[in-house]
Design a protein around this motif. Structure first.
Motif, PDB file in Angstrom:
ATOM      1  N   VAL A  17       5.160   8.839  -8.012  1.00 14.28           N
ATOM      2  CA  VAL A  17       5.651   9.828  -7.050  1.00 14.28           C
ATOM      3  C   VAL A  17       6.559   9.143  -6.032  1.00 14.28           C
ATOM      4  O   VAL A  17       7.688   9.587  -5.801  1.00 14.28           O
ATOM      5  N   GLN A  18       6.097   8.045  -5.467  1.00 11.56           N
ATOM      6  CA  GLN A  18       6.875   7.390  -4.412  1.00 11.56           C
ATOM      7  C   GLN A  18       8.215   6.885  -4.940  1.00 11.56           C
ATOM      8  O   GLN A  18       9.255   7.029  -4.290  1.00 11.56           O
ATOM      9  N   GLU A  19       8.193   6.336  -6.139  1.00 12.09           N
ATOM     10  CA  GLU A  19       9.424   5.808  -6.738  1.00 12.09           C
ATOM     11  C   GLU A  19      10.428   6.945  -6.932  1.00 12.09           C
ATOM     12  O   GLU A  19      11.612   6.827  -6.609  1.00 12.09           O
ATOM     13  N   GLU A  20       9.904   8.083  -7.416  1.00 10.49           N
ATOM     14  CA  GLU A  20      10.796   9.223  -7.664  1.00 10.49           C
ATOM     15  C   GLU A  20      11.366   9.741  -6.337  1.00 10.49           C
ATOM     16  O   GLU A  20      12.562  10.008  -6.225  1.00 10.49           O
ATOM     17  N   ILE A  21      10.507   9.818  -5.320  1.00 11.86           N
ATOM     18  CA  ILE A  21      10.963  10.278  -3.994  1.00 11.86           C
ATOM     19  C   ILE A  21      12.000   9.309  -3.431  1.00 11.86           C
ATOM     20  O   ILE A  21      13.061   9.721  -2.952  1.00 11.86           O
ATOM     21  N   ASP A  22      11.725   8.009  -3.552  1.00 16.30           N
ATOM     22  CA  ASP A  22      12.651   7.003  -3.023  1.00 16.30           C
ATOM     23  C   ASP A  22      14.015   7.076  -3.700  1.00 16.30           C
ATOM     24  O   ASP A  22      15.036   6.728  -3.110  1.00 16.30           O
ATOM     25  N   LEU A  52      16.451  20.350  -8.013  1.00 14.94           N
ATOM     26  CA  LEU A  52      15.655  19.123  -8.132  1.00 14.94           C
ATOM     27  C   LEU A  52      14.919  19.146  -9.462  1.00 14.94           C
ATOM     28  O   LEU A  52      14.092  20.034  -9.714  1.00 14.94           O
ATOM     29  N   ASP A  53      15.265  18.178 -10.317  1.00 17.03           N
ATOM     30  CA  ASP A  53      14.676  18.053 -11.656  1.00 17.03           C
ATOM     31  C   ASP A  53      13.431  17.169 -11.529  1.00 17.03           C
ATOM     32  O   ASP A  53      13.542  15.936 -11.525  1.00 17.03           O
ATOM     33  N   THR A  54      12.274  17.786 -11.332  1.00 22.24           N
ATOM     34  CA  THR A  54      11.034  17.039 -11.224  1.00 22.24           C
ATOM     35  C   THR A  54       9.876  17.878 -11.746  1.00 22.24           C
ATOM     36  O   THR A  54       9.973  19.102 -11.790  1.00 22.24           O
ATOM     37  N   CYS A  55       8.780  17.189 -12.153  1.00 30.47           N
ATOM     38  CA  CYS A  55       7.598  17.958 -12.555  1.00 30.47           C
ATOM     39  C   CYS A  55       6.405  17.610 -11.658  1.00 30.47           C
ATOM     40  O   CYS A  55       5.274  17.997 -11.940  1.00 30.47           O
ATOM     41  N   LYS A  56       6.635  16.886 -10.567  1.00 30.21           N
ATOM     42  CA  LYS A  56       5.561  16.477  -9.658  1.00 30.21           C
ATOM     43  C   LYS A  56       5.568  17.338  -8.395  1.00 30.21           C
ATOM     44  O   LYS A  56       6.591  17.439  -7.698  1.00 30.21           O
ATOM     45  N   THR A  57       4.403  17.892  -8.065  1.00 30.18           N
ATOM     46  CA  THR A  57       4.282  18.775  -6.895  1.00 30.18           C
ATOM     47  C   THR A  57       4.724  18.070  -5.617  1.00 30.18           C
ATOM     48  O   THR A  57       5.454  18.626  -4.801  1.00 30.18           O
ATOM     49  N   ALA A  58       4.312  16.809  -5.446  1.00 27.10           N
ATOM     50  CA  ALA A  58       4.628  16.076  -4.209  1.00 27.10           C
ATOM     51  C   ALA A  58       6.138  15.860  -4.073  1.00 27.10           C
ATOM     52  O   ALA A  58       6.690  15.886  -2.963  1.00 27.10           O
ATOM     53  N   VAL A  59       6.813  15.659  -5.204  1.00 27.26           N
ATOM     54  CA  VAL A  59       8.271  15.473  -5.142  1.00 27.26           C
ATOM     55  C   VAL A  59       8.936  16.808  -4.819  1.00 27.26           C
ATOM     56  O   VAL A  59       9.867  16.893  -4.013  1.00 27.26           O
ATOM     57  N   ARG A  84       8.126  20.771 -16.842  1.00 29.87           N
ATOM     58  CA  ARG A  84       6.747  21.091 -17.218  1.00 29.87           C
ATOM     59  C   ARG A  84       6.340  22.487 -16.716  1.00 29.87           C
ATOM     60  O   ARG A  84       5.169  22.826 -16.694  1.00 29.87           O
ATOM     61  N   ALA A  85       7.317  23.263 -16.268  1.00 28.18           N
ATOM     62  CA  ALA A  85       7.085  24.693 -15.948  1.00 28.18           C
ATOM     63  C   ALA A  85       5.920  24.902 -14.970  1.00 28.18           C
ATOM     64  O   ALA A  85       5.042  25.744 -15.190  1.00 28.18           O
ATOM     65  N   LEU A  86       5.915  24.113 -13.909  1.00 29.40           N
ATOM     66  CA  LEU A  86       4.936  24.251 -12.800  1.00 29.40           C
ATOM     67  C   LEU A  86       3.497  24.060 -13.241  1.00 29.40           C
ATOM     68  O   LEU A  86       2.584  24.735 -12.737  1.00 29.40           O
ATOM     69  N   ARG A  87       3.277  23.169 -14.202  1.00 32.03           N
ATOM     70  CA  ARG A  87       1.901  22.914 -14.648  1.00 32.03           C
ATOM     71  C   ARG A  87       1.214  21.801 -13.853  1.00 32.03           C
ATOM     72  O   ARG A  87       0.014  21.595 -14.001  1.00 32.03           O
TER      73      ARG A  87
END
Ligand SMILES: Nc1nc2[nH]c(S[C@@H](C(=O)O)c3ccccc3)nc2c(=O)[nH]1
Length: 271
Positions: free
Chosen positions: A64-69, A88-95, A111-114
């Motif tokens: 998560v942190q790497e993706e945010i950074d 924003l192309d991400t599948c992580k809630t925190a991102v 991942r369609a909000l899974r």
């Protein structure tokens, strides 16, 4: 559902991953990402899609942190310097949460909000969301993709995700659907999806499509990824003629021209 006659929108891909499969990671610095963004905006991009985790089959997961950074400095600069809609192309809630704080216009989730909490998070905002089909996970999805009928199964999955959004209180007007070309599909599956894409209109939501430079194009042309522009334009045109509303591409300028030809054809006129 009325046939699309409006100009299909073009979403420019801004990969900020070190291993992004077609940019060879040359945009892994904020300044170079901004240069590419500026060019795509000048070329007519309606959206810029920023992704910090390569979804190349076999890719390793990113924290998560790497993706945010990776993505947030780019999003912050884009918001300061340009007026283009950001996806924003991400599948992580925190991102997603970080991106929403930065004013993105669309969450593009392969991942369609899974992910845990993603539906609840999106229910607290009113940005658009793209629900994409994927069979399995990026690391293994291409090992042995299997379907009875890929179109029926992709449609059923998307229908299930729409229902999840309904239950979470995410309005249908905010949702785009995406068959997920290359995500747990054989070449044959991909072309059956492109051939019968109009069946997804039964779900009565606009379609977002990403075929740009993908291996399904390489298989039929023998071209390497950096030499797939003609094939990408053909696939974008086919998808747009079949009613896709947003096309996700690397080559914005060329695709914008192709979409103008599609719009004139679907309208039987030009403006
Ligand atoms: N909504 C939506 N988001 C996306 N993100 C991506 S990653 C893609 C790439 O272009 O790198 C990719 C996919 C599969 C293999 C290699 C590269 N593809 C899509 C898509 O087809 N739809």
């Amino acid at each position: 559902m009325a046939a699309a006659t409006a100009l299909p929108k073009v979403m420019g891909i801004l990969n900020v991953t070190p291993d992004s499969f077609s940019d060879g990671g040359r945009f892994n610095s904020v300044d170079r990402a901004l240069q590419q963004a500026e060019q795509m905006i000048a070329d007519g991009a309606d959206y810029l899609d920023i992704g910090g985790e390569s979804t190349r089959p076999g890719a390793d997961a990113v924290s998560v942190q790497e993706e945010i950074d990776r993505v947030m400095p780019v999003i912050a600069r884009l918001r300061q310097e340009f007026d283009v809609a950001l996806s924003l192309d991400t599948c992580k809630t925190a991102v997603m949460a970080e991106g929403l704080n930065q004013g993105i216009a669309l969450v593009n989730d392969i991942r369609a909000l899974r992910d845990e909490g993603a539906l609840a998070l999106l229910a607290q905002h009113d940005v658009d969301v793209c629900l994409m089909h994927m069979q399995g996970e990026p690391r293994t999805m291409q090992h042995q993709p299997r379907y009875e009928d890929v179109v029926i199964e992709v449609k059923a999955f998307l229908q299930q995700r729409i229902r999840a959004c309904d239950e979470a209180g995410i309005a249908r007007e905010r949702i785009y659907l995406d068959p997920g070309f290359g995500f747990g599909k054989s070449v044959r599956h991909n072309y059956q999806l492109l051939q019968r894409m109009q069946a997804l209109h039964e779900l009565q939501l606009p379609l977002l499509v990403g075929v740009s430079r993908k291996s399904m194009l390489g298989h039929v042309t023998g071209r390497e990824v950096e030499d797939r522009l003609p094939a990408s334009l053909a696939a974008a045109t086919i998808a747009a003629m079949k009613g896709a509303r947003i096309i996700r591409v690397h080559d914005v300028r060329e695709t914008v021209d192709a979409m103008k030809v599609v719009a004139a054809t679907l309208a039987g006129d030009f403006s």
